[in-house]
Design an enzyme around this catalytic site. Structure first.
Site, PDB file in Angstrom:
ATOM      1  N   ASN A  18       4.012  -3.552   5.382  1.00 26.52           N
ATOM      2  CA  ASN A  18       4.759  -4.190   4.907  1.00 26.52           C
ATOM      3  C   ASN A  18       5.980  -4.720   5.513  1.00 26.52           C
ATOM      4  OD1 ASN A  18       4.071  -5.761   1.831  1.00 26.52           O
ATOM      5  ND2 ASN A  18       4.020  -3.785   2.349  1.00 26.52           N
ATOM      6  N   HIS A 114       5.510  -4.291  -4.685  1.00 27.92           N
ATOM      7  CA  HIS A 114       4.875  -3.325  -5.749  1.00 27.92           C
ATOM      8  C   HIS A 114       3.051  -3.646  -5.815  1.00 27.92           C
ATOM      9  CE1 HIS A 114       3.471  -0.293  -8.957  1.00 27.92           C
ATOM     10  NE2 HIS A 114       2.687  -1.448  -9.588  1.00 27.92           N
TER      11      HIS A 114
HETATM   12  C1  GAR Z   1       2.335  -1.191  -0.911  1.00 26.16           C
HETATM   13  O1  GAR Z   1       0.995  -1.421  -1.287  1.00 26.16           O
HETATM   14  C2  GAR Z   1       3.031  -0.814  -1.172  1.00 26.16           C
HETATM   15  O2  GAR Z   1       3.387  -2.388  -2.318  1.00 26.16           O
HETATM   16  C3  GAR Z   1       2.577   0.300  -2.203  1.00 26.16           C
HETATM   17  O3  GAR Z   1       2.295   1.438  -1.381  1.00 26.16           O
HETATM   18  C4  GAR Z   1       2.303   0.298   0.027  1.00 26.16           C
HETATM   19  C5  GAR Z   1       2.768   0.541   0.899  1.00 26.16           C
HETATM   20  O4  GAR Z   1       1.875   0.387   2.069  1.00 26.16           O
HETATM   21  N1  GAR Z   1       4.109   0.463  -2.757  1.00 26.16           N
HETATM   22  C6  GAR Z   1       4.280   0.868  -3.854  1.00 26.16           C
HETATM   23  O5  GAR Z   1       3.167   1.824  -4.354  1.00 26.16           O
HETATM   24  C7  GAR Z   1       5.626   1.085  -4.338  1.00 26.16           C
HETATM   25  N2  GAR Z   1       5.048   1.396  -6.062  1.00 26.16           N
HETATM   26  P1  GAR Z   1       2.871  -0.117   4.064  1.00 26.16           P
HETATM   27  O6  GAR Z   1       3.321   1.090   4.213  1.00 26.16           O
HETATM   28  O7  GAR Z   1       1.464  -0.296   4.506  1.00 26.16           O
HETATM   29  O8  GAR Z   1       3.978  -1.425   4.030  1.00 26.16           O
END
Ligand code: GAR
Length: 203
Positions: A18, A114
């Protein structure tokens, strides 16, 4: 003021896909009202830190263990934010719940992505892959992602954007997570960041 940009800090813990979507959106001009000025991680091994460094963005690692308490951990983050003149805090896979004391200090200035359609599969214990495991276990046919303002209720702040993603019969938590990221998170997080930054600079 022409050329004025909101300064963004991105808080991360892991892979940082992200964060990458935000970096790419700024490079492409999808985010034009803000600039990523700082990336803070609570995990020194987070690949997100390498992504930030490659993009020439300043990074900081803040460890609760080293600082001794949750209060000291949050105070260090606050100090970094104020030293860098940060206007908007983006939680992008930040796996630590911030206290009410912290969230109250930045009303409508913290946003989070989220990986579900809130109010489904959210709140304490619902993070990362667990969210997708829960969605598949329940048997919902549609899931998605949500970007929302962060307040004292975990995943409870005002919703900014949502995008739905259809579940496929042969999905595993991993295939679903990837699709939700690609079709929803990586789109609505940059779009929401731009929306909120545009509001901040017009204030
Ligand atoms: C993502 O899917 C984000 O939405 C989730 O963790 C992942 C991080 O991925 N966040 C949560 O669950 C927060 N409650 P990334 O490090 O590759 O962005």
């Amino acid at each position: 003021m022409p050329g004025k940009k909101a300064k963004i800090a991105v808080l991360v813990s892991g892979g940082g896909t992200n964060l990458q979507a935000l970096i790419d959106a700024e490079a492409k001009g999808v985010i034009k009202s803000g600039e990523i000025a700082l990336v803070i991680s609570n995990n020194p091994g987070a690949y997100a830190l390498e992504r930030a460094q490659k993009a020439g963005i300043e990074t900081a690692v803040v460890l609760k263990k080293e600082l001794g308490s949750a209060e000291a951990f949050e105070q260090r983050i606050k100090d970094l934010l104020s030293e860098h003149g940060i206007d908007l805090i983006i939680l992008a896979g930040f796996m630590s719940i911030l206290s009410e004391n912290f969230t109250k200090a930045y009303p409508r200035r913290i946003i989070n992505v989220h990986p579900s359609l809130i109010p489904s599969f959210c709140g304490k214990g619902f993070y990362g892959l667990h969210v997708h495991e829960a969605a598949l276990a329940y048997g919902v046919k549609v899931t998605g992602a949500t970007v929302h303002f962060v307040n004292e209720v975990p995943d409870g702040g005002e919703i900014i954007m949502q995008k739905a993603v259809a579940i496929r019969e042969n999905d595993t938590p991993e295939t679903l997570q990837k699709r939700v990221m690609r079709l929803a998170e990586w789109k609505i997080l940059p779009a929401s960041a731009e929306k909120v930054c545009a509001e901040i600079i017009s204030d």
